[in-house]
Design a protein around this motif. Structure first.
Motif, PDB file in Angstrom:
ATOM      1  N   GLU A 342       0.861  -1.180   0.000  1.00  0.00           N
ATOM      2  CA  GLU A 342       0.000   0.000   0.000  1.00  0.00           C
ATOM      3  C   GLU A 342       0.893   1.224   0.000  1.00  0.00           C
ATOM      4  OE1 GLU A 342      -3.854   0.683   2.412  1.00  0.00           O
ATOM      5  OE2 GLU A 342      -2.300   1.760   3.530  1.00  0.00           O
ATOM      6  N   GLN A 343       0.817   2.016  -1.065  1.00  0.00           N
ATOM      7  CA  GLN A 343       1.661   3.201  -1.173  1.00  0.00           C
ATOM      8  C   GLN A 343       1.271   4.228  -0.113  1.00  0.00           C
ATOM      9  OE1 GLN A 343       1.062   5.474  -4.718  1.00  0.00           O
ATOM     10  NE2 GLN A 343       2.253   7.185  -3.969  1.00  0.00           N
ATOM     11  N   ARG A 344       2.266   4.792   0.559  1.00  0.00           N
ATOM     12  CA  ARG A 344       2.018   5.858   1.537  1.00  0.00           C
ATOM     13  C   ARG A 344       2.716   7.167   1.143  1.00  0.00           C
ATOM     14  NH1 ARG A 344      -0.274   4.146   6.496  1.00  0.00           N
ATOM     15  NH2 ARG A 344      -1.465   2.267   6.009  1.00  0.00           N
ATOM     16  N   ASN A 345       3.595   7.092   0.142  1.00  0.00           N
ATOM     17  CA  ASN A 345       4.277   8.272  -0.377  1.00  0.00           C
ATOM     18  C   ASN A 345       4.815   7.894  -1.751  1.00  0.00           C
ATOM     19  OD1 ASN A 345       5.454  10.840  -0.522  1.00  0.00           O
ATOM     20  ND2 ASN A 345       6.118  10.763   1.620  1.00  0.00           N
ATOM     21  N   ASN A 346       5.160   8.876  -2.543  1.00  0.00           N
ATOM     22  CA  ASN A 346       5.611   8.579  -3.897  1.00  0.00           C
ATOM     23  C   ASN A 346       6.941   7.831  -3.918  1.00  0.00           C
ATOM     24  OD1 ASN A 346       3.451   9.664  -5.284  1.00  0.00           O
ATOM     25  ND2 ASN A 346       4.345  11.712  -5.433  1.00  0.00           N
ATOM     26  N   PHE A 347       7.037   6.817  -4.760  1.00  0.00           N
ATOM     27  CA  PHE A 347       8.308   6.198  -5.114  1.00  0.00           C
ATOM     28  C   PHE A 347       8.178   5.696  -6.542  1.00  0.00           C
ATOM     29  CE2 PHE A 347       5.764   2.781  -3.285  1.00  0.00           C
ATOM     30  CZ  PHE A 347       5.996   1.700  -4.125  1.00  0.00           C
ATOM     31  N   LYS A 348       9.294   5.400  -7.171  1.00  0.00           N
ATOM     32  CA  LYS A 348       9.233   5.051  -8.587  1.00  0.00           C
ATOM     33  C   LYS A 348      10.174   3.901  -8.909  1.00  0.00           C
ATOM     34  CE  LYS A 348      12.477   8.811  -9.580  1.00  0.00           C
ATOM     35  NZ  LYS A 348      12.662  10.087 -10.313  1.00  0.00           N
ATOM     36  N   ALA A 349       9.957   3.322 -10.072  1.00  0.00           N
ATOM     37  CA  ALA A 349      10.794   2.217 -10.532  1.00  0.00           C
ATOM     38  C   ALA A 349      12.245   2.682 -10.645  1.00  0.00           C
ATOM     39  CB  ALA A 349      10.279   1.705 -11.875  1.00  0.00           C
ATOM     40  N   GLY A 350      13.151   1.794 -10.226  1.00  0.00           N
ATOM     41  CA  GLY A 350      14.567   2.103 -10.267  1.00  0.00           C
ATOM     42  C   GLY A 350      15.138   2.587  -8.951  1.00  0.00           C
ATOM     43  N   GLU A 351      14.262   2.971  -8.024  1.00  0.00           N
ATOM     44  CA  GLU A 351      14.729   3.453  -6.714  1.00  0.00           C
ATOM     45  C   GLU A 351      15.239   2.308  -5.846  1.00  0.00           C
ATOM     46  OE1 GLU A 351      13.121   6.696  -4.263  1.00  0.00           O
ATOM     47  OE2 GLU A 351      11.332   6.481  -5.527  1.00  0.00           O
ATOM     48  N   SER A 352      16.147   2.646  -4.955  1.00  0.00           N
ATOM     49  CA  SER A 352      16.604   1.714  -3.934  1.00  0.00           C
ATOM     50  C   SER A 352      15.984   2.124  -2.603  1.00  0.00           C
ATOM     51  CB  SER A 352      18.134   1.732  -3.835  1.00  0.00           C
ATOM     52  OG  SER A 352      18.577   0.827  -2.846  1.00  0.00           O
ATOM     53  N   LEU A 353      15.234   1.218  -2.007  1.00  0.00           N
ATOM     54  CA  LEU A 353      14.524   1.509  -0.763  1.00  0.00           C
ATOM     55  C   LEU A 353      15.016   0.589   0.343  1.00  0.00           C
ATOM     56  CD1 LEU A 353      10.862   1.720  -2.153  1.00  0.00           C
ATOM     57  CD2 LEU A 353      12.443   3.628  -1.723  1.00  0.00           C
ATOM     58  N   GLU A 354      14.900   1.062   1.571  1.00  0.00           N
ATOM     59  CA  GLU A 354      15.193   0.221   2.728  1.00  0.00           C
ATOM     60  C   GLU A 354      13.905  -0.434   3.197  1.00  0.00           C
ATOM     61  OE1 GLU A 354      17.978   0.614   6.589  1.00  0.00           O
ATOM     62  OE2 GLU A 354      16.270   1.993   6.598  1.00  0.00           O
ATOM     63  N   VAL A 355      14.000  -1.698   3.588  1.00  0.00           N
ATOM     64  CA  VAL A 355      12.847  -2.430   4.103  1.00  0.00           C
ATOM     65  C   VAL A 355      13.012  -2.596   5.608  1.00  0.00           C
ATOM     66  CG1 VAL A 355      11.454  -4.515   3.936  1.00  0.00           C
ATOM     67  CG2 VAL A 355      12.703  -3.693   1.920  1.00  0.00           C
ATOM     68  N   LEU A 356      12.128  -1.950   6.369  1.00  0.00           N
ATOM     69  CA  LEU A 356      12.088  -2.105   7.820  1.00  0.00           C
ATOM     70  C   LEU A 356      11.190  -3.301   8.134  1.00  0.00           C
ATOM     71  CD1 LEU A 356      12.528  -1.054  10.771  1.00  0.00           C
ATOM     72  CD2 LEU A 356      10.508   0.387  10.413  1.00  0.00           C
ATOM     73  N   HIS A 384      -1.836   7.271  -7.457  1.00  0.00           N
ATOM     74  CA  HIS A 384      -2.906   7.580  -6.510  1.00  0.00           C
ATOM     75  C   HIS A 384      -2.467   7.316  -5.075  1.00  0.00           C
ATOM     76  CE1 HIS A 384      -5.383   7.864 -10.039  1.00  0.00           C
ATOM     77  NE2 HIS A 384      -5.230   6.576 -10.322  1.00  0.00           N
ATOM     78  N   PRO A 385      -2.848   8.188  -4.122  1.00  0.00           N
ATOM     79  CA  PRO A 385      -2.508   7.972  -2.708  1.00  0.00           C
ATOM     80  C   PRO A 385      -3.071   6.646  -2.202  1.00  0.00           C
ATOM     81  CG  PRO A 385      -3.328  10.203  -3.058  1.00  0.00           C
ATOM     82  CD  PRO A 385      -3.569   9.444  -4.336  1.00  0.00           C
ATOM     83  N   GLN A 386      -2.260   5.922  -1.456  1.00  0.00           N
ATOM     84  CA  GLN A 386      -2.631   4.642  -0.865  1.00  0.00           C
ATOM     85  C   GLN A 386      -3.067   3.607  -1.908  1.00  0.00           C
ATOM     86  OE1 GLN A 386      -5.120   6.360   2.590  1.00  0.00           O
ATOM     87  NE2 GLN A 386      -3.929   4.754   3.560  1.00  0.00           N
ATOM     88  N   GLN A 387      -2.540   3.723  -3.108  1.00  0.00           N
ATOM     89  CA  GLN A 387      -2.826   2.753  -4.157  1.00  0.00           C
ATOM     90  C   GLN A 387      -2.137   1.427  -3.816  1.00  0.00           C
ATOM     91  OE1 GLN A 387      -1.931   4.146  -8.075  1.00  0.00           O
ATOM     92  NE2 GLN A 387      -2.444   2.227  -9.088  1.00  0.00           N
ATOM     93  N   ILE A 388      -2.803   0.324  -4.144  1.00  0.00           N
ATOM     94  CA  ILE A 388      -2.227  -1.006  -3.947  1.00  0.00           C
ATOM     95  C   ILE A 388      -1.402  -1.370  -5.181  1.00  0.00           C
ATOM     96  CG2 ILE A 388      -2.679  -3.429  -3.449  1.00  0.00           C
ATOM     97  CD1 ILE A 388      -3.465  -1.482  -1.221  1.00  0.00           C
ATOM     98  N   VAL A 389      -0.135  -1.651  -4.964  1.00  0.00           N
ATOM     99  CA  VAL A 389       0.764  -2.013  -6.061  1.00  0.00           C
ATOM    100  C   VAL A 389       1.487  -3.301  -5.695  1.00  0.00           C
ATOM    101  CG1 VAL A 389       1.100   0.400  -6.729  1.00  0.00           C
ATOM    102  CG2 VAL A 389       2.691  -0.654  -5.119  1.00  0.00           C
ATOM    103  N   GLU A 390       2.132  -3.893  -6.696  1.00  0.00           N
ATOM    104  CA  GLU A 390       2.946  -5.079  -6.466  1.00  0.00           C
ATOM    105  C   GLU A 390       4.355  -4.832  -6.982  1.00  0.00           C
ATOM    106  OE1 GLU A 390       1.242  -8.688  -7.927  1.00  0.00           O
ATOM    107  OE2 GLU A 390      -0.590  -8.497  -6.712  1.00  0.00           O
ATOM    108  N   LEU A 391       5.344  -5.324  -6.212  1.00  0.00           N
ATOM    109  CA  LEU A 391       6.743  -5.151  -6.560  1.00  0.00           C
ATOM    110  C   LEU A 391       7.420  -6.512  -6.607  1.00  0.00           C
ATOM    111  CD1 LEU A 391       7.670  -2.254  -4.064  1.00  0.00           C
ATOM    112  CD2 LEU A 391       6.602  -2.052  -6.309  1.00  0.00           C
ATOM    113  N   PRO A 392       8.146  -6.832  -7.682  1.00  0.00           N
ATOM    114  CA  PRO A 392       8.851  -8.116  -7.743  1.00  0.00           C
ATOM    115  C   PRO A 392       9.996  -8.167  -6.739  1.00  0.00           C
ATOM    116  CG  PRO A 392       9.429  -6.744  -9.626  1.00  0.00           C
ATOM    117  CD  PRO A 392       8.340  -6.031  -8.911  1.00  0.00           C
ATOM    118  N   VAL A 393      10.163  -9.320  -6.082  1.00  0.00           N
ATOM    119  CA  VAL A 393      11.228  -9.491  -5.088  1.00  0.00           C
ATOM    120  C   VAL A 393      11.868 -10.862  -5.260  1.00  0.00           C
ATOM    121  CG1 VAL A 393      10.237  -7.936  -3.344  1.00  0.00           C
ATOM    122  CG2 VAL A 393       9.521 -10.329  -3.404  1.00  0.00           C
ATOM    123  N   ASP A 394      13.105 -10.975  -4.797  1.00  0.00           N
ATOM    124  CA  ASP A 394      13.811 -12.253  -4.848  1.00  0.00           C
ATOM    125  C   ASP A 394      13.335 -13.212  -3.769  1.00  0.00           C
ATOM    126  OD1 ASP A 394      15.351 -11.404  -6.998  1.00  0.00           O
ATOM    127  OD2 ASP A 394      16.877 -10.525  -5.699  1.00  0.00           O
TER     128      ASP A 394
END
Length: 407
Positions: A342-356, A384-394
């Motif tokens: 669930e998106q809580r702020n903008n991020f985009k493809a190609g970014e490196s994010l930390e997972v807490l 869209h704010p709080q949009q549900i998205v999916e991200l591929p992970v290893d």
């Protein structure tokens, strides 16, 4: 020492679940009335029942705040509310008003009472008085030094709870009339407008309309705005002084704040219990809690200087942070190998994010692609704010983990 408790705030049902999953031993919450955080979402009866059930399922206690200073009309509906709290299975109630406490003792004698910090218990004689009355725990006044806490703990056999982290109030134990005077909102009934955080100017009596700034820098001086408390370094001293419950402030803070701070203090308490003599506040813990929105950290009154060197930050009213919370992990789609976010702020493809993550070491995730959670369409950014998205992970990421952008 094995009974040390990490007590976390729960401003709503989502925050309660976050606090539980990230390592709290107990949570405190308020209903829609009688609580000193009217600005929080708080709990209606249904959510309180669900929250208590969820917490107990994870062996976590729940304390309900009934800590307003009551006016006569408040007392009319209080008995029914106390009955509901008891039937809901709350593990204790936090109160400060003597009349409210007396009513609890008479109507719900099996409900443990924790004396709120609003009652400003600053000496052992007061602690002994409240114990004789039937109170089981004292939430100590924030104006106490370590030596004063130690004397109370040595003289009175009662549970002691102390704030170790979070926002502080410039008024004595939070007993403030500034909000009432400026806005008509009663801080002592849970509706503080935080007037102390505003920027003020001086006006000379004979020159009305001429406003003189009291400045430390171009933004002005916030001469009543307190720094934030952080006692990570002093957990051993507090435990040895008799404190058994370490309390985090923040029923109105974000879930990112809550998860980060609770997890950090969980690690610190576990480290202390494992090796009391060798405890050290690790640099990475301090780095972690600086990632959440905060004012400059202080030890408050703990070191005995009456807060003169550490309490007020004249030039800072706003928060600083080293990370931005951008997404909450809801689950894992085994068919696609993607996490559901669930998106809580903008991020985009190609970014490196930390997972807490709730437990264990944090991870790094490169956003290889973003897919719409409903249509499966690939996107560069979720629009869209709080949009549900999916991200591929290893590999799967635990539910309720948080994605954040560092810097």
């Amino acid at each position: 020492m094995s009974s040390l408790e990490l007590l976390a705030p729960a401003g709503d049902l989502e925050k309660l679940k976050i606090a539980v999953l990230y390592g709290a031993d107990a949570v405190y919450l308020g209903g829609r009335q009688f609580s000193l955080r009217a600005g929080a979402a708080n709990f209606d009866d249904k959510n309180m029942l669900e929250g208590i059930t969820f917490a107990h399922r994870h062996n976590v206690k729940v304390y309900v705040a009934v800590n307003i200073y009551a006016h006569n009309p408040d007392l009319e509906t209080l008995p029914a509310y106390l009955q509901f709290i008891a039937r809901a299975g709350a593990d204790g109630v936090i109160a400060s008003d003597p009349g409210v406490i007396d009513m609890i003792l008479k109507l719900q004698p099996d409900l443990p009472i924790h004396l709120s910090t609003q009652a400003n218990t600053t000496n052992w004689a007061s602690a002994a008085f409240w114990k004789r009355l039937g109170v089981q725990r004292i939430v100590l006044a924030r104006e106490l030094s370590l030596e004063e806490i130690k004397e109370i703990g040595s003289r009175v056999d009662i549970e002691l709870e102390a704030f170790v982290h979070g926002a502080m109030c410039m008024a004595y134990s939070g007993r403030c009339l500034l909000s009432n005077f400026m806005t008509g909102r009663d801080a002592n009934r849970g509706d503080c407008a935080q007037s102390c955080r505003w920027r003020y100017h001086l006006v000379e009596e004979k020159r009305p309309g001429q406003y003189f700034p009291v400045e430390e820098d171009a933004r002005g001086t916030y001469f009543m705005s307190s720094k934030d408390l952080c006692l990570l370094e002093y957990l051993p001293q507090l435990a040895q002084a008799g404190v058994t419950s370490f309390k985090i402030e923040g029923r109105m803070k974000s879930i990112h704040y809550l998860a980060t701070v609770v997890k950090t203090y969980r690690q610190a308490i576990d480290s202390y219990l494992k090796n009391p003599a060798g405890y050290q506040a690790l640099p990475q813990w301090m780095e972690e809690i600086r990632k959440v929105s905060h004012r400059e950290y202080t030890t408050g009154f703990l070191l005995g200087d009456q807060g003169k060197t550490a309490t007020v930050e004249p030039a800072q009213s706003t928060y600083t942070r080293l990370a931005a919370f951008v997404g909450l992990v809801l689950g894992y789609n085994e068919e696609t190998g993607r996490i559901i976010v669930e998106q809580r702020n903008n991020f985009k493809a190609g970014e490196s994010l930390e997972v807490l993550v709730p437990r264990g070491d944090n991870r790094t995730l490169t956003v290889a692609a973003i897919y719409d959670g409903e249509t499966g369409e690939q996107m560069e950014v979720a629009p869209h704010p709080q949009q549900i998205v999916e991200l591929p992970v290893d590999e799967p990421v635990p539910p309720m983990s948080m994605l954040r952008r560092i810097g």
